[in-house]
Design a protein around this motif. Structure first.
Motif, PDB file in Angstrom:
ATOM      1  N   HIS A 291      -4.841  -7.092  23.707  1.00 42.36           N
ATOM      2  CA  HIS A 291      -4.864  -5.639  23.540  1.00 42.36           C
ATOM      3  C   HIS A 291      -4.549  -4.948  24.859  1.00 42.36           C
ATOM      4  N   ILE A 292      -5.215  -5.390  25.908  1.00 48.96           N
ATOM      5  CA  ILE A 292      -5.031  -4.775  27.229  1.00 48.96           C
ATOM      6  C   ILE A 292      -3.595  -4.963  27.708  1.00 48.96           C
ATOM      7  N   GLY A 293      -3.091  -6.196  27.614  1.00 52.10           N
ATOM      8  CA  GLY A 293      -1.735  -6.469  28.066  1.00 52.10           C
ATOM      9  C   GLY A 293      -0.700  -5.680  27.292  1.00 52.10           C
ATOM     10  N   GLY A 294      -0.871  -5.599  25.962  1.00 59.65           N
ATOM     11  CA  GLY A 294       0.067  -4.839  25.155  1.00 59.65           C
ATOM     12  C   GLY A 294       0.031  -3.356  25.484  1.00 59.65           C
ATOM     13  N   PHE A 295      -1.173  -2.817  25.645  1.00 58.12           N
ATOM     14  CA  PHE A 295      -1.337  -1.386  25.931  1.00 58.12           C
ATOM     15  C   PHE A 295      -0.694  -1.024  27.265  1.00 58.12           C
ATOM     16  N   VAL A 296      -0.986  -1.798  28.301  1.00 54.80           N
ATOM     17  CA  VAL A 296      -0.419  -1.521  29.625  1.00 54.80           C
ATOM     18  C   VAL A 296       1.101  -1.655  29.589  1.00 54.80           C
ATOM     19  N   ALA A 297       1.596  -2.666  28.877  1.00 51.24           N
ATOM     20  CA  ALA A 297       3.043  -2.823  28.739  1.00 51.24           C
ATOM     21  C   ALA A 297       3.648  -1.596  28.065  1.00 51.24           C
ATOM     22  N   GLY A 298       2.979  -1.092  27.034  1.00 50.24           N
ATOM     23  CA  GLY A 298       3.480   0.087  26.338  1.00 50.24           C
ATOM     24  C   GLY A 298       3.546   1.309  27.228  1.00 50.24           C
ATOM     25  N   LEU A 299       2.557   1.462  28.109  1.00 53.62           N
ATOM     26  CA  LEU A 299       2.551   2.596  29.025  1.00 53.62           C
ATOM     27  C   LEU A 299       3.801   2.640  29.892  1.00 53.62           C
ATOM     28  N   PHE A 300       4.246   1.470  30.328  1.00 57.10           N
ATOM     29  CA  PHE A 300       5.382   1.405  31.243  1.00 57.10           C
ATOM     30  C   PHE A 300       6.716   1.219  30.520  1.00 57.10           C
ATOM     31  N   LEU A 301       6.722   0.430  29.442  1.00 57.65           N
ATOM     32  CA  LEU A 301       7.977   0.170  28.743  1.00 57.65           C
ATOM     33  C   LEU A 301       8.556   1.419  28.094  1.00 57.65           C
ATOM     34  N   ILE A 302       7.704   2.336  27.668  1.00 58.49           N
ATOM     35  CA  ILE A 302       8.202   3.502  26.948  1.00 58.49           C
ATOM     36  C   ILE A 302       9.163   4.310  27.796  1.00 58.49           C
ATOM     37  N   GLY A 303       9.027   4.235  29.121  1.00 56.74           N
ATOM     38  CA  GLY A 303       9.955   4.946  29.991  1.00 56.74           C
ATOM     39  C   GLY A 303      11.381   4.435  29.854  1.00 56.74           C
ATOM     40  N   LEU A 304      11.537   3.174  29.468  1.00 59.32           N
ATOM     41  CA  LEU A 304      12.864   2.583  29.287  1.00 59.32           C
ATOM     42  C   LEU A 304      13.442   2.878  27.910  1.00 59.32           C
ATOM     43  N   PHE A 305      12.576   3.197  26.955  1.00 56.96           N
ATOM     44  CA  PHE A 305      13.014   3.374  25.576  1.00 56.96           C
ATOM     45  C   PHE A 305      13.115   4.836  25.154  1.00 56.96           C
ATOM     46  N   ARG A 306      12.535   5.733  25.955  1.00 54.33           N
ATOM     47  CA  ARG A 306      12.577   7.139  25.582  1.00 54.33           C
ATOM     48  C   ARG A 306      14.013   7.660  25.699  1.00 54.33           C
ATOM     49  N   PRO A 307      14.589   8.213  24.638  1.00 56.02           N
ATOM     50  CA  PRO A 307      15.963   8.728  24.709  1.00 56.02           C
ATOM     51  C   PRO A 307      16.033  10.005  25.530  1.00 56.02           C
ATOM     52  N   ARG A 308      17.204  10.279  26.058  1.00 55.86           N
ATOM     53  CA  ARG A 308      17.395  11.510  26.810  1.00 55.86           C
ATOM     54  C   ARG A 308      17.447  12.677  25.851  1.00 55.86           C
ATOM     55  N   ARG A 309      16.530  13.582  26.023  1.00 55.46           N
ATOM     56  CA  ARG A 309      16.442  14.733  25.132  1.00 55.46           C
ATOM     57  C   ARG A 309      16.054  15.958  25.914  1.00 55.46           C
ATOM     58  N   ARG A 310      16.428  17.098  25.383  1.00 60.30           N
ATOM     59  CA  ARG A 310      16.006  18.331  26.030  1.00 60.30           C
ATOM     60  C   ARG A 310      14.687  18.780  25.433  1.00 60.30           C
ATOM     61  N   ARG A 311      13.972  19.582  26.157  1.00 63.64           N
ATOM     62  CA  ARG A 311      12.653  20.024  25.702  1.00 63.64           C
ATOM     63  C   ARG A 311      12.786  21.252  24.801  1.00 63.64           C
ATOM     64  N   VAL A 312      12.190  21.168  23.640  1.00 58.62           N
ATOM     65  CA  VAL A 312      12.213  22.269  22.679  1.00 58.62           C
ATOM     66  C   VAL A 312      10.795  22.471  22.155  1.00 58.62           C
ATOM     67  N   PRO A 313      10.283  23.711  22.200  1.00 63.52           N
ATOM     68  CA  PRO A 313       8.912  23.921  21.720  1.00 63.52           C
ATOM     69  C   PRO A 313       8.848  23.871  20.199  1.00 63.52           C
ATOM     70  N   PHE A 314       7.781  23.319  19.669  1.00 67.33           N
ATOM     71  CA  PHE A 314       7.556  23.324  18.239  1.00 67.33           C
ATOM     72  C   PHE A 314       6.059  23.253  17.988  1.00 67.33           C
ATOM     73  N   ARG A 315       5.674  23.535  16.756  1.00 64.16           N
ATOM     74  CA  ARG A 315       4.253  23.517  16.406  1.00 64.16           C
ATOM     75  C   ARG A 315       3.906  22.194  15.749  1.00 64.16           C
ATOM     76  N   TYR A 316       2.802  21.631  16.197  1.00 60.88           N
ATOM     77  CA  TYR A 316       2.297  20.440  15.526  1.00 60.88           C
ATOM     78  C   TYR A 316       1.773  20.839  14.157  1.00 60.88           C
TER      79      TYR A 316
END
Length: 239
Positions: free
Chosen positions: A200-225
């Motif tokens: 669990h710990i290893g997967g979670f920490v990996a996710g924290l850092f790996l997501i920076g490589l997988f996040r697509p380039r996007r512009r910021r747009v406000p929206f409501r949850y």
């Protein structure tokens, strides 16, 4: 606390998330069909740390770092993991895309498996479960949606109230529990089964850092949850 949903709008059908849930359910029933051969089946396809560290003798054991992600130790284990994957996986897949999500999921599971092996080098008990990969999804969710709201069922004897809590609080608390469990288990010399906290710990920490490589380039747009009409949040959308 059992997650049942969040307030992030669904952007497209989460094909990969549902496919992963389907595969996990399918292989769980394959386990049930093993009958008296179940133990041998789990040793064949589960991750046995001592064997993985001695992989040169049997290189094929490295494959179990992936196959073990689709096996579970019981209905509760399966249902709990699939609830987490359903809630957090759909939102993450909708943000980074299905292909990226699948690769991210597998790499997170690999990281969780390696962490478990390194922290339990003498164990000859097969580790199974999608927890390492799903923990990576949780870590990525914390980075991507820290201000989201997660809806959870809280079992209280005969009552099951639903509460809404900030994702940052829920996931930070969850990780703290895993860290305490991992450090506590490391203080003992037992070599056996139980909760694979370090996966669990290893997967979670990996996710924290790996997501920076997988996040697509996007512009910021406000929206409501959904479900939070008075809160605006900056999220990444295709522009």
């Amino acid at each position: 606390m059992i997650p049942i949903g969040d307030n992030i709008p669904e952007r497209h059908y989460p094909f990969v998330t549902y496919a992963l849930i389907g595969f996990n359910v399918f292989f769980f029933f394959v386990e049930l069909l093993q009958g008296p051969r179940l133990e041998a089946f789990l040793y064949r396809w589960g991750t046995v740390p001592a064997w993985v560290l001695n992989w040169r003798a049997q290189p094929e054991v490295l494959l179990t770092l992936f196959t073990s992600m689709f096996l579970h130790g019981g209905f509760a284990h399966l249902i709990g993991n699939m609830l987490y994957l359903n809630v957090y996986g759909k939102s993450l897949e909708g943000t980074i895309g299905s292909g990226r999500f699948l690769l991210f999921y597998m790499l997170s599971g690999l990281a969780g498996g390696v962490a478990h092996v390194l922290m339990n080098p003498e164990s000859t008990v097969p580790a199974i479960g999608a927890s390492g990969a799903i923990s990576g999804v949780l870590g990525a969710y914390l980075v991507m949606f820290p201000r989201a709201t997660v809806f959870l069922v809280v079992p209280l004897l005969l009552f099951f109230p639903i509460v809404a809590l900030p994702a940052a609080f829920v996931l930070t608390w969850w990780f703290a529990l895993q860290l305490v469990g991992g450090l506590t288990s490391a203080a003992f010399t037992q070599v056996g089964g139980g909760v694979a906290y370090w996966a669990h710990i290893g997967g979670f920490v990996a996710g924290l850092f790996l997501i920076g490589l997988f996040r697509p380039r996007r512009r910021r747009v406000p929206f409501r949850y959904y479900g939070v009409p008075d809160r605006r949040y900056w999220e990444y959308w295709n522009g």
